[in-house]
Design an enzyme around this catalytic site. Structure first.
Site, PDB file in Angstrom:
ATOM      1  N   ASP A 157      39.525  53.225  42.021  1.00  0.00           N
ATOM      2  CA  ASP A 157      38.579  52.378  41.907  1.00  0.00           C
ATOM      3  C   ASP A 157      39.183  50.854  41.513  1.00  0.00           C
ATOM      4  O   ASP A 157      38.924  50.580  40.260  1.00  0.00           O
ATOM      5  CB  ASP A 157      37.586  52.797  40.949  1.00  0.00           C
ATOM      6  CG  ASP A 157      36.373  51.884  40.585  1.00  0.00           C
ATOM      7  OD1 ASP A 157      36.309  50.976  41.502  1.00  0.00           O
ATOM      8  OD2 ASP A 157      35.606  52.197  39.985  1.00  0.00           O
ATOM      9  N   SER A 158      39.723  50.401  42.528  1.00  0.00           N
ATOM     10  CA  SER A 158      40.761  49.287  42.130  1.00  0.00           C
ATOM     11  C   SER A 158      40.074  47.835  42.566  1.00  0.00           C
ATOM     12  O   SER A 158      39.159  47.853  43.384  1.00  0.00           O
ATOM     13  CB  SER A 158      42.046  49.402  42.605  1.00  0.00           C
ATOM     14  OG  SER A 158      42.070  49.241  44.133  1.00  0.00           O
ATOM     15  N   THR A 159      40.552  46.926  42.073  1.00  0.00           N
ATOM     16  CA  THR A 159      40.493  45.461  42.383  1.00  0.00           C
ATOM     17  C   THR A 159      41.269  45.434  43.902  1.00  0.00           C
ATOM     18  O   THR A 159      41.812  46.432  44.511  1.00  0.00           O
ATOM     19  CB  THR A 159      40.910  44.500  41.465  1.00  0.00           C
ATOM     20  OG1 THR A 159      42.315  45.005  40.887  1.00  0.00           O
ATOM     21  CG2 THR A 159      40.326  44.312  40.222  1.00  0.00           C
ATOM     22  N   ASP A 169      35.056  49.189  34.417  1.00  0.00           N
ATOM     23  CA  ASP A 169      33.382  48.882  34.247  1.00  0.00           C
ATOM     24  C   ASP A 169      32.611  50.194  33.944  1.00  0.00           C
ATOM     25  O   ASP A 169      31.548  50.245  33.395  1.00  0.00           O
ATOM     26  CB  ASP A 169      32.686  48.467  35.556  1.00  0.00           C
ATOM     27  CG  ASP A 169      32.961  49.029  36.751  1.00  0.00           C
ATOM     28  OD1 ASP A 169      32.447  50.116  36.892  1.00  0.00           O
ATOM     29  OD2 ASP A 169      33.557  48.522  37.616  1.00  0.00           O
ATOM     30  N   PRO A 193      47.865  43.511  39.840  1.00  0.00           N
ATOM     31  CA  PRO A 193      48.512  44.702  39.439  1.00  0.00           C
ATOM     32  C   PRO A 193      48.001  45.729  40.392  1.00  0.00           C
ATOM     33  O   PRO A 193      48.573  46.748  40.204  1.00  0.00           O
ATOM     34  CB  PRO A 193      47.941  44.942  37.918  1.00  0.00           C
ATOM     35  CG  PRO A 193      46.809  43.810  37.898  1.00  0.00           C
ATOM     36  CD  PRO A 193      47.169  42.647  38.871  1.00  0.00           C
TER      37      PRO A 193
HETATM   38  N1  SAM Z   1      34.337  48.261  42.364  1.00  0.00           N
HETATM   39  C1  SAM Z   1      35.338  47.380  42.044  1.00  0.00           C
HETATM   40  C2  SAM Z   1      35.670  46.668  43.491  1.00  0.00           C
HETATM   41  O1  SAM Z   1      35.804  47.419  44.544  1.00  0.00           O
HETATM   42  O2  SAM Z   1      35.509  45.566  43.356  1.00  0.00           O
HETATM   43  C3  SAM Z   1      36.356  47.819  41.449  1.00  0.00           C
HETATM   44  C4  SAM Z   1      36.121  47.798  40.033  1.00  0.00           C
HETATM   45  S1  SAM Z   1      37.124  47.964  38.558  1.00  0.00           S
HETATM   46  C5  SAM Z   1      36.433  46.710  37.705  1.00  0.00           C
HETATM   47  C6  SAM Z   1      38.807  47.687  39.009  1.00  0.00           C
HETATM   48  C7  SAM Z   1      39.586  47.469  37.969  1.00  0.00           C
HETATM   49  O3  SAM Z   1      40.919  48.200  38.384  1.00  0.00           O
HETATM   50  C8  SAM Z   1      40.145  46.446  37.335  1.00  0.00           C
HETATM   51  O4  SAM Z   1      39.261  46.347  35.977  1.00  0.00           O
HETATM   52  C9  SAM Z   1      41.408  46.301  37.213  1.00  0.00           C
HETATM   53  O5  SAM Z   1      41.980  45.782  35.959  1.00  0.00           O
HETATM   54  C10 SAM Z   1      41.911  47.674  37.391  1.00  0.00           C
HETATM   55  N2  SAM Z   1      43.405  47.733  37.801  1.00  0.00           N
HETATM   56  C11 SAM Z   1      43.864  47.101  38.753  1.00  0.00           C
HETATM   57  N3  SAM Z   1      45.012  47.320  38.927  1.00  0.00           N
HETATM   58  C12 SAM Z   1      45.328  48.442  37.994  1.00  0.00           C
HETATM   59  C13 SAM Z   1      46.408  49.235  38.052  1.00  0.00           C
HETATM   60  N4  SAM Z   1      47.677  49.246  38.712  1.00  0.00           N
HETATM   61  N5  SAM Z   1      46.275  50.417  37.259  1.00  0.00           N
HETATM   62  C14 SAM Z   1      44.851  50.698  36.519  1.00  0.00           C
HETATM   63  N6  SAM Z   1      44.094  49.736  36.736  1.00  0.00           N
HETATM   64  C15 SAM Z   1      44.120  48.670  37.581  1.00  0.00           C
END
Ligand code: SAM
Length: 275
Positions: A155-157, A86, A162
């Site tokens: 800052d991940s999901t 984001d 993934p």
């Molecule tokens: N602030 C948020 C929360 O705690 O809910 C997280 C926000 S950010 C949108 C999370 C991002 O991590 C997603 O866009 C997702 O695609 C990404 N993501 C998940 N696994 C990943 C990986 N292995 N490598 C890079 N990005 C990843």
């Protein structure tokens, strides 16, 4: 007619938001992506039915994941952000005057494109002159870059799909190798109410690798239970010994020198889990 979006936390607890308008929906190769305009929190990014961020309270999460470690390191020149599509964390990191280059590695390019269109207040982070974006798996990127970064922010999901590997011991070891000799690592580590076992496991894994391990928290209304945790591993610097006058004065809405210290204070029910 009233429209509501419900985020289901588990079989017994969910949170609902009244929706003004569904702005965008897409099934990307990695996840279901939606942007909703909600009555209480404005525009919201939702991935696989889970709220990622809202324009009303996003600053709390993004400031806390960025400025606590940035102000713990005396010279955070090279910063890596894993996830964060984001742009909110990148926006905060690039505010810090000592950051020379901030690289963001996001697995799903659609999150970035959709955030640019619907969440410009956050996605403005991508326009910073010292920002670099890599589309790919953060786990692989970290493994391929040794001794490179002063700060790595995850800052991940949630730990599904993934992102599962981003919460593993093997990944934390790889992060340790990707950091310089005095580097710092921080990750969002979920809700202390609903995921206390996970946080305790993460704390144990990180403290087996990093000499300094600290969990801190903030209240973020759109995350289930509101109280949200972050866990920091550091090769050298302790966030608790940072002098308030050493904290740089740039514009924030939540983070202050007093918060930098106070966010590490643990209620007893949690303190007992992190020993
Ligand atoms: N602030 C948020 C929360 O705690 O809910 C997280 C926000 S950010 C949108 C999370 C991002 O991590 C997603 O866009 C997702 O695609 C990404 N993501 C998940 N696994 C990943 C990986 N292995 N490598 C890079 N990005 C990843």
């Amino acid at each position: 007619m009233e429209l509501w979006f419900t985020e289901k936390q588990n079989d017994n607890f969910s949170v609902s938001y009244r929706v003004r308008e569904t702005l965008y929906v897409e099934k990307t190769p990695f996840q279901h992506l939606a942007v909703l305009d909600t009555v209480p929190f404005g525009r919201m990014l939702v991935l696989d039915g889970i709220v990622q961020t809202s324009v009303v309270d996003e600053y709390i999460y993004h400031e806390m994941i960025a400025h606590v470690p940035l102000n713990t390191h005396p010279d955070p020149k090279r910063v890596l952000i894993i996830g964060g599509g984001d742009g909110g964390t990148l926006r905060e990191v690039t505010k810090h005057p000592k950051v020379e280059k901030a690289t963001l590695v996001e697995i799903d390019e659609r999150v970035i494109a959709v955030s640019r269109k619907f969440l410009p207040e956050l996605a403005c982070g991508f326009d910073a002159a010292n920002a670099e974006v890599v589309i790919g798996d953060g786990i692989k990127y970290v493994a391929e870059n040794k001794n490179t970064f002063d700060l790595i922010i995850v800052d991940s999901t949630d730990p599904v799909g993934p992102a599962v590997g981003l919460f593993s011991l093997e990944f934390y070891r790889s992060v340790h190798e990707a950091l310089r000799e005095d580097g710092i690592f921080v990750a969002q580590t979920e809700s202390p109410y609903f995921m206390a076992d996970l946080i305790a496991r993460i704390y144990k894994d990180i403290s087996g690798i990093f000499p300094v391990t600290r969990t801190y928290w903030a209240c973020i209304p759109t995350y289930p239970g509101s109280m949200w945790s972050f866990t920091l591993g550091s090769k050298k610097y302790d966030p608790l010994t940072v002098a308030p006058e050493a904290i740089l004065d740039y514009e924030t809405r939540y983070y202050t020198p007093a918060i930098h210290r106070a966010c590490f204070a643990m209620p007893r029910f949690l303190e007992e889990r992190f020993k």
